[in-house]
Enzyme design. Sequence first.
Site, PDB file in Angstrom:
ATOM      1  N   CYS A   1       0.818  -1.210   0.000  1.00 30.64           N
ATOM      2  CA  CYS A   1       0.000   0.000   0.000  1.00 30.64           C
ATOM      3  C   CYS A   1       0.857   1.267   0.000  1.00 30.64           C
ATOM      4  O   CYS A   1       0.446   2.300  -0.530  1.00 30.64           O
ATOM      5  CB  CYS A   1      -0.962   0.001   1.179  1.00 30.64           C
ATOM      6  SG  CYS A   1      -0.169  -0.231   2.775  1.00 30.64           S
TER       7      CYS A   1
ATOM      8  N   HIS B   1      -1.779   0.702   6.795  1.00 25.98           N
ATOM      9  CA  HIS B   1      -2.341   0.911   5.460  1.00 25.98           C
ATOM     10  C   HIS B   1      -2.223   2.382   5.087  1.00 25.98           C
ATOM     11  O   HIS B   1      -2.637   3.261   5.846  1.00 25.98           O
ATOM     12  CB  HIS B   1      -3.805   0.488   5.386  1.00 25.98           C
ATOM     13  CG  HIS B   1      -4.416   0.736   4.035  1.00 25.98           C
ATOM     14  ND1 HIS B   1      -4.009   0.066   2.900  1.00 25.98           N
ATOM     15  CD2 HIS B   1      -5.390   1.604   3.634  1.00 25.98           C
ATOM     16  CE1 HIS B   1      -4.697   0.486   1.865  1.00 25.98           C
ATOM     17  NE2 HIS B   1      -5.540   1.431   2.286  1.00 25.98           N
TER      18      HIS B   1
ATOM     19  N   ASN C   1      -7.575   5.666  -2.747  1.00 28.82           N
ATOM     20  CA  ASN C   1      -7.283   4.495  -1.923  1.00 28.82           C
ATOM     21  C   ASN C   1      -7.121   3.264  -2.825  1.00 28.82           C
ATOM     22  O   ASN C   1      -7.988   2.969  -3.648  1.00 28.82           O
ATOM     23  CB  ASN C   1      -8.423   4.272  -0.921  1.00 28.82           C
ATOM     24  CG  ASN C   1      -8.046   3.309   0.183  1.00 28.82           C
ATOM     25  OD1 ASN C   1      -7.232   2.409   0.002  1.00 28.82           O
ATOM     26  ND2 ASN C   1      -8.657   3.485   1.348  1.00 28.82           N
TER      27      ASN C   1
END
Length: 320
Positions: A14, A119, A134
């Site tokens: 991520c 994250h 995202n």
Amino acid sequence: MESIFHEKQEGSLCAQHCLNNLLQGEYFSPVELSSIAHQLDEEERMRMAEGGVQTEEYRTFLQQPSGNMDDSGFFSIQVISNALGVWGLEIVLFNSREYQQLQIDPIHEKAFICNYKEHWFTVRKLGQQWFNLNSLLTGPELISDTYLALFLAQLQQEGYSIFVIRGNLPDCEADQILRIMRVEQQQRPKLIGEDEAQRLSVPQVSDTTLPGDEAPLDEDEEELRKALALSRQHMEVEDEEADLRRAIQLSMQAGGVDPRSVDPGAVVTASSSHESGSMEKETLSAEELRRRRQAYFDRQQQNASNTTGEEKDSGTKPNQ
């Protein structure tokens, strides 16, 4: 929306997706971020060694795993900060006292990166509109100017750390296009795998169901069940009729009557009467059925006896 670069989640990368979505291109790979992490680890080791390589603190430091990366692909804020430094960008903690004293409206910023439980994801302004990039989403999510402050406040309440990006971001195609036009989003993107998760969450019907706990049948299944039931009833009726025919034939043979001389309609009539009784939904007991069959046999034997007597009488009469 097609011009917006949006890397989707792969493994635990991520941080890489966050940086590339921020910069709008494939600027960083896991290898490059690992190199930055190893460089930070070495700098930390050298600082610890200044206190003496024989100290307990130094030996403990060497035994600990890296705080800048792990085997899953997670990278620390220090790695992200150093990676952005290559492009002349810096990060400022959004809820720090220094930044809050500036009282800057979030819509006047250029981008934010957010972190919660390892994250990372990016919120960036492209043209005159804000987008949630995202990597866990199936695509970019449009955020209105009026909702941006509420969106960031909600993230803070959920425990996210938010960082403001300061500096000049590299030019990108999406920013150029969205400066001259605005986009509308009819349907917001879903989380990756959300449809699959909903499908898997539907209770599956077990192959073995307990009595009284059967799942309701749909129309086709109900019709099939009825058809099978009627088929079994039809087979049972045919079996009874066959048994009746065989019993009649045996009875007539025992009485000295050739079954071939008997009118087949009599057998059919008996069968038809049984069938019509079934169609009228008359339920006959086993004893009643036995009596009816016995009465039929008696009539057949009586008819056979009368026929034999008539033949004998005709043999004694003189010819006319």
